[in-house]
Design a protein around this motif. Sequence first.
Motif, PDB file in Angstrom:
ATOM      1  N   GLN A  54      -0.499  -0.029  -3.982  1.00 51.79           N
ATOM      2  CA  GLN A  54      -2.095   0.644  -3.811  1.00 51.79           C
ATOM      3  C   GLN A  54      -2.614   1.644  -3.439  1.00 51.79           C
ATOM      4  N   ASN A  55      -4.228   2.063  -3.757  1.00 51.61           N
ATOM      5  CA  ASN A  55      -4.207   2.994  -3.003  1.00 51.61           C
ATOM      6  C   ASN A  55      -6.280   2.246  -2.261  1.00 51.61           C
ATOM      7  N   LEU A  56      -6.920   3.431  -2.847  1.00 50.36           N
ATOM      8  CA  LEU A  56      -8.709   3.163  -2.414  1.00 50.36           C
ATOM      9  C   LEU A  56      -8.909   1.533  -3.762  1.00 50.36           C
ATOM     10  N   ALA A  76      -3.971  13.009  -3.934  1.00 50.18           N
ATOM     11  CA  ALA A  76      -3.075  11.812  -4.781  1.00 50.18           C
ATOM     12  C   ALA A  76      -1.518  13.190  -5.116  1.00 50.18           C
ATOM     13  N   THR A 131       0.867  -1.383   0.428  1.00 44.20           N
ATOM     14  CA  THR A 131      -0.697   0.266  -0.085  1.00 44.20           C
ATOM     15  C   THR A 131       0.775   1.471   0.110  1.00 44.20           C
ATOM     16  N   TRP A 132      -0.042   2.235   0.017  1.00 49.19           N
ATOM     17  CA  TRP A 132       0.835   3.941  -0.685  1.00 49.19           C
ATOM     18  C   TRP A 132       1.341   3.886   0.740  1.00 49.19           C
ATOM     19  N   ASP A 133       1.162   3.180   1.855  1.00 53.01           N
ATOM     20  CA  ASP A 133       1.812   3.438   3.564  1.00 53.01           C
ATOM     21  C   ASP A 133       3.059   2.688   3.359  1.00 53.01           C
ATOM     22  N   GLN A 158      -5.662   5.987  -8.487  1.00 49.94           N
ATOM     23  CA  GLN A 158      -5.718   4.872  -7.254  1.00 49.94           C
ATOM     24  C   GLN A 158      -6.663   5.757  -6.715  1.00 49.94           C
ATOM     25  N   ASN A 159      -6.215   7.268  -6.167  1.00 52.46           N
ATOM     26  CA  ASN A 159      -6.894   7.171  -5.053  1.00 52.46           C
ATOM     27  C   ASN A 159      -8.553   7.611  -5.767  1.00 52.46           C
ATOM     28  N   PHE A 182      -1.651   7.213  -9.380  1.00 51.33           N
ATOM     29  CA  PHE A 182      -1.642   7.558  -7.678  1.00 51.33           C
ATOM     30  C   PHE A 182      -2.755   8.417  -7.230  1.00 51.33           C
ATOM     31  N   TRP A 188      -0.409  13.905  -2.238  1.00 47.41           N
ATOM     32  CA  TRP A 188       1.080  12.784  -1.506  1.00 47.41           C
ATOM     33  C   TRP A 188       1.627  12.346  -1.807  1.00 47.41           C
TER      34      TRP A 188
END
Lengths: 283, 447, 287
Positions: free
Chosen positions: B317-319, B255, B189-191, B230-231, B227, B258
């Motif tokens: 990946q994010n959402l 995004a 994930t992004w984190d 992905q958001n 990105f 970020w």
Amino acid sequence: MSRTRHRSPTDWGWQLVAGGLALLFGLPLYWLFTSSLRPAGSPPPRTVEWFPHAATLTNYQRIFALAPFGHYLLNSLIVASLAVPLTLLTASLAGFAMARAPVPIQRSLLLFSVTLLLIPTAALWLPRYILFARLGLLDTWLPLLAPTLMGSNALYVLLFYWSFRRISPELFDAARLEGSSTFGLWWRIGMPLVRPTSLVVLILSFLAYWNDFLTPFLYLKSESRYLLPVGISLLHQMDTTQFPLLLAGAVIMTLPALVLFWAVQHTFWYEGRFSELAHTDEV
Amino acid sequence: MPLGLRELHKSKAMSMRYRLSPIALVVALVLASCAAPAVRPPNPPLETRAISLMVFGEPAEKAAYEELIAAFHTAHPDIRVELIHIPSQRDYQRRLSADFAAGTPADLVLINYRRYANFAARGVLHPIGDYIAANSDLSLNDFYQPALAPFYWNNELMCMPQNLSSLVVYYNKDLFDQAGLAYPTNDWTWDDFLRTAQALTRDLDGDGQTDQHGLGTDPSLFRVAPFIWQNNGDLVNNPSNPTRLSLDDPQSRAAVAWFVELQTVHGVVPDAVAEQAENSESRFLTGRLAMFLNSRRGVPTYRTITTFDWDVAPLPQNLRRAGILHSDAYCMTTATQDKDAAWQFIAYAVSEAGQSLVAKSGRIVPSRKAVAESPAFLDPQTKPANSRIFIEHIEDIRAVPVMSTWVDIEEIVGKEIERAFYGQASVDEAIRTAITNSQEYFELAVR
Amino acid sequence: MNRSLILMLIPYGCGALLLVLLPALLIFALAFTTYDGLAAPQWVGDQTFQDVRFDPVFPIAVHNTLIFVGVSLPLRVLLALGLALLLERRRRGVRFYRAAIYTPTVIPDVAYALIWLWILNPLYGPLTLALRAIGIDPPAWLVQPETALLTLVAVGLFQIGESFVVLLVGLHNIPLEYHEQAKLDGGGVWQRFRYITLPLLFPWLLLITVRDLLLLTQQSFVPAYLMTGGGPYYATTTLPMLIYAEAFDRLRFGHGAAMLLLQSLVIAVLVLVGVGLARLILWGRSV
């Protein structure tokens, strides 16, 4: 007038200032040479380095392997060696004709040439490009060489004009009586007497053609016809960080210009006075 | 009008180029008499058919095309292909424009899907649908649909895609090992991504300067786009008929912010000074940058790396998952005289044999399914070992809008994103300027 | 005038016609059309100029160009003058020093740009490292929008060889007797410079000023193109860069020509004003 040569304190001061300035102006070149000797790919320097530790000439080999660099070099030499003689020919002919023309015509030609000088030809690349494109001459060397038609630069024509005007008309009259044609006067009487001017135009036009980036960049399409400046700018875009390699290319491109300049630089420092030389029939 | 400019309209292909106006003729004669010798290369013998192909790419990529051409010469000895190679994409674009404007383009040109629309809109590309229909060996079903889709202009297929790549993360395995980090997984994930990048950003000699960066990327619209998707955001208001940039939409803005903060807040990406001193890709190549965002294009160059081990991972990946399409296609120009020969080359280049050759160089993710699934692409002996991710994530790939002014829009917006990325403007200011400055190009777009 | 002389002038005349006058006229024609090189040019009146007026980058490019020329011009003239005065007289080594001053001028533009890109590299460049070694932490010249354009100006200052040579010739054409006489009359160095050298050198100074004015705008292209690409963020986007992009990135030759026309008009006005002023000063003094 005699200038005495004694070593006064001001003289030493002068040497110091002039020497310092010469060093300053030489510094970029010094860094160019030494940086080109750094092994490519070695970690970048972190401290001042007056001479690279592991100096090597391998960059000069690698650059020829990386790109058809020899080919670019050859092309540049061909273009310059076509352009320079053509420039000397057309500029000296035009300058000669101007100097020998009747006074009223001479005046209007002078005005015409000065007008040309005042039009910054470098800013004309856009319409010129369209013109040459429509003539189907892109990707040939013709657009590069075309300016030789007009002596490359109105300045060169004017330089020749001024030089030819200094030659005494009696010389020409005498030759004329012996049956010499106008072209004969130009070639046998005029040209030998303006050799310093020819040398200056030679070096200036060589530098102009050898150094020019924009024209070959705009007109040449095939790699086989590229000139050095275009080749190097391409290398630069390929890899912005192999600097020693690029700088080796820059050295190769700079050397001919440097050598030629230093070989004839003495003609640049003409210290005579126009008033002593210029012959008297003022326009 | 000077030089019969009005007639230029008819100047397509050869008709006009050789029908010089009287002035032009005089000009040509004067010029030619002055400097003709030694300028024109000798013409090739008439019996061979000759076509030219213009491509862009790094030296390692050029080699792949040379190999392809050599193989084509063996298969079609009667057709000679001259390769014109321009290293940088940016120069390539200019060169294409200039060539088309002069009426002297190469017969075949390799163009990215983001950049071909301007030429298609001006009618200088020749549609290839008829050739495909006439060619029984070639079925479009054998190719990945996401690669083909953007090359339809007004329902006609204009070019034949050779590849489709997504954006991926190239990473230096040695640096991961040294830091005791696990390699990226397929569902990170992004984190995870940020934490990893932070752990890999280090000041090795304690002088207060970062010597090793966790991440490198171009600060461009094209890099930030996946990105945004992905958001759940988007680049433009209406992807099928865009009339406005929509980076100010909250999801898109978040995004972008970020992405920008990776540099401005977290400092895991080299700052402007470090980037100018040595760019991120070079840092990656010399082992001082752990993760680098790039498409498949980088592989031939990265295969020259000898000092460390590397591999690829999918984007975090994010959402939702989203990748971004990178695809280049062979396009035939309208000016091409020997269209049949040009088509022969295209057909060969996208055949199993042709694509396998280029795939082996590492340059492409083949657009032909069979080759993408073959060892030519997936060979576990060649890097990157994890090549499979390129095809596993094809269904997540999205494309930027295909429009004639997209290149201009990307350039203008890119400058704003770069400015924000290096902390020279706030995200909101950059987005605002991007929207204002790009609006003109939405209106100029030829549909 | 005899036929041979006319024959000798034909290449020059034809060349000037084809390569200078015709293209110059073509700019005028193109500036009022939209032309993409593919379809025929379309006459649109002053529409191109209207578009240029609303182009958000155009004012930035004009501003940058004016700064580039405005800062370069006086510095280049003053530097050339100072160097010419310093290296005017025959002394030991003077030719070597002169040649050294001229040397950067002969370096090809591309090589010159590369050298400076390396010298100014913000982490590894020799200049950066040298300054660090003596305790100065230099800014990242080409990276910061505030310094990038001025850096290009500074880099160009080393290439003033041609002006330098022209001024040397000018200095050598001042009759020595004037200086001798002034010395006898008790004139100091400054007074001799102020009342003899400067007025007599004035036409030469004017010559190099006009020349720089004509050429500098275009000269901003190669360094900007190769060293900064117009960036950071338009900071070094000068008019030639914009015109180039307009023509070849966007295939808007008409708009490019319109910008070129505006650029030429501004330069022409500046030259006229400059020459007019100079004549005023000259005539006010020498008559």
